[in-house]
Design an enzyme around this catalytic site. Structure first.
Site, mmCIF file in Angstrom:
data_model
loop_
_atom_site.group_PDB
_atom_site.id
_atom_site.type_symbol
_atom_site.label_atom_id
_atom_site.label_comp_id
_atom_site.label_asym_id
_atom_site.label_seq_id
_atom_site.Cartn_x
_atom_site.Cartn_y
_atom_site.Cartn_z
ATOM 1 N N SER A 141 0.830 -1.204 0.000
ATOM 2 C CA SER A 141 0.000 0.000 0.000
ATOM 3 C C SER A 141 0.861 1.249 0.000
ATOM 4 C CB SER A 141 -0.957 -0.034 1.189
ATOM 5 O OG SER A 141 -1.856 1.038 1.156
ATOM 6 N N ASP B 249 -3.656 6.261 -3.187
ATOM 7 C CA ASP B 249 -2.518 5.706 -2.463
ATOM 8 C C ASP B 249 -1.818 4.677 -3.343
ATOM 9 O OD1 ASP B 249 -4.392 3.665 -2.295
ATOM 10 O OD2 ASP B 249 -4.030 3.226 -0.182
ATOM 11 N N ASP C 212 -1.547 1.385 -3.706
ATOM 12 C CA ASP C 212 -2.265 0.291 -4.372
ATOM 13 C C ASP C 212 -3.620 0.731 -4.884
ATOM 14 O OD1 ASP C 212 -3.162 0.534 -1.731
ATOM 15 O OD2 ASP C 212 -3.643 -1.586 -1.531
ATOM 16 N N ASP D 148 -6.426 1.703 -3.697
ATOM 17 C CA ASP D 148 -7.734 1.306 -3.174
ATOM 18 C C ASP D 148 -8.373 2.430 -2.358
ATOM 19 O OD1 ASP D 148 -6.015 1.133 -1.009
ATOM 20 O OD2 ASP D 148 -6.776 -0.784 -0.280
#
Length: 454
Positions: free
Chosen positions: A99, A243, A245, A247
């Site tokens: 992440s 961010d 990743d 999501d």
């Protein structure tokens, strides 16, 4: 390699430094353990743009295939694209990402078929124990017939699914700056936004897991500075930051001012309730703004308050049949997305809401941003329990307040509330405060911080 896996297997995922804390050998054991715990005949995997991600993901696939499990690799993807694949293909899934963590980190977010979460209480403990045992005794015996490993591109299907959930056909043209932070938004945004009436200004779309421009963590205001500046320079209608990743999504208005995730939660909740005929349950955690339950009720819905954390949100989504859920951290969960979180779908809702009327975003969100909030303030403390007890003692005898212990300590009065929660992983207390006006909030914030930091 000798590893204490409790240091990298967290409450919801695997997360650690590569290769110091884990490597491809361990990833292969995690793949075998995931196959064993899920009991699946087939799984799906994906990975982000970090240098270590392709190798770790392929090692995990080898571990699962060795036990006879067929693996579908969707390759480079956002975390919500992996959830899409898990839901659409009805397969357990594993996403390789850390992440917003720095470049040397990597991790695995795992889910069961239909994007159902895998956490400490839903399989992750068993996966850790198997991997620990096998790291000492050797990998499990392979199946007589190994599984296959095949590639599949799901990006277009993912985009089509999201665009089928939000009507953007009649929106006015908008100029939008998107900061992908060199993360997976640079991979997904061009396909999802293609064909929409948007003048897209891309910022840091080059996939680079070393994050050369800034951390891919928009929750830190320092990482929004470039986006805010570019929105003002371009005269854009809004800015969106993802961010690492992709999501989570964060929004800034036409002036470059950040829009609180609670306001986005309220806006999307109103739209989802309208789409469901003015009925439905909406989940929000206990540190979202008072605005969220108010807007939900005003639009015919039923708000349900939960502890902080995606496992609690997803559990309540499933238990109540909720249509939508939101968190202060900019995670947004949709029933039509297998109760999983997707920042991209929230971004599309914001674009549809803004493009469906003539005013600026600042005016649109004002109706959803009604109170003065402190944001989350962390304090390092020597003794979390002692400082929490001190806060409780300071407010517990007052007749004008109520206390509750759903998650940490929440103290509420007619014109304000605050919550103090201990971190599970660091010697921190986290404060969130809100009031009907800025001076009241500032006084309350400083009063509580003085007790915490005494």
């Amino acid at each position: 390699m000798a590893v204490d896996l409790s240091t990298i297997v967290k409450a919801y995922d695997v997360r650690g430094v590569v290769p110091d804390q884990w490597d491809e050998t361990l990833a292969e054991l995690f793949g075998a353990a995931f196959a064993r715990v899920t009991g699946a005949d087939a799984i799906v995997t994906g990975h982000d743009m970090r240098p270590s991600s392709p190798g770790l993901s392929r090692a995990f696939a080898r571990g699962a295939a060795a036990l006879g499990v067929d693996v579908t690799e969707i390759g480079l993807c956002s975390t919500d694209q992996l959830y899409y694949a898990s839901g659409a293909l009805n397969l357990p899934g594993a996403m390789f990402t850390a992440s917003h963590n720095p470049a040397q980190y990597n991790g695995i977010k795992m889910c069961r078929a239909g994007a159902a979460p895998v956490g400490q209480d839903t399989g992750l403990t068993e996966i850790r124990e198997l991997a620990e045992n096998w790291s000492e005794s050797g990998a499990p015996a392979p199946a007589a017939t190994p599984g296959t490993i095949t590639g599949r591109d799901t990006l277009e299907d993912y985009a089509a699914h999201l665009l089928g959930l939000v009507d953007l056909t009649s929106v006015r043209p908008l100029k939008v700056v998107v900061d992908a932070g060199n993360g997976m938004g640079g991979h997904t945004v061009p396909t999802v936004f293609a064909g929409l009436p948007l003048d897209l200004v891309p910022l840091y779309f080059e996939l680079d897991g070393t994050f050369p421009n800034h951390e891919a963590n928009p929750l830190d205001p320092a990482n929004l500075v470039d986006l805010q500046k570019r929105v003002r320079e371009e005269g854009a209608d809004l800015g969106i930051a993802f961010d690492g990743d992709a999501d989570r999504c964060f929004v800034v208005d036409e002036r470059g001012n950040p829009v609180p995730p609670s306001a986005i939660t309220a806006l999307v909740a109103a739209r989802e309730l309208a789409r469901h005929g003015g009925k439905g349950t909406v989940i929000h955690n206990l540190i979202t703004s008072w605005s969220v339950p108010e807007v939900v009720r005003e639009n015919g819905g039923t708000p349900v308050r939960t502890r902080v954390g995606h496992s609690f949100i997803k559990a309540e989504m499933a238990r109540t049949g909720a249509i939508f859920g939101g968190e202060h951290s900019a995670h947004y969960y949709f029933a039509d997305f297998w109760n999983a979180d997707t920042g991209m779908l929230a971004a599309l809702h914001v674009l549809a809401a803004l493009g469906g009327q003539d005013g600026p975003l600042s005016a649109l969100v004002a109706q959803y941003d009604r109170y003065a909030g402190s944001g989350e303030i962390n304090s390092t403390v020597a003794d979390q329990a002692d400082r929490l007890a001190a806060v409780r003692s300071a407010y517990g005898d007052r007749e004008d307040v109520t206390l509750d212990d759903l998650d940490g300590l929440t103290v509420s009065a007619a014109d304000w509330w605050f919550n103090v929660r201990p971190s599970n992983t660091e010697p921190l207390l986290r404060l969130n405060a809100e009031a009907r006006d800025e001076p009241t909030m500032a006084k309350l914030r400083d009063e509580v911080l003085a007790i915490i930091r005494a």
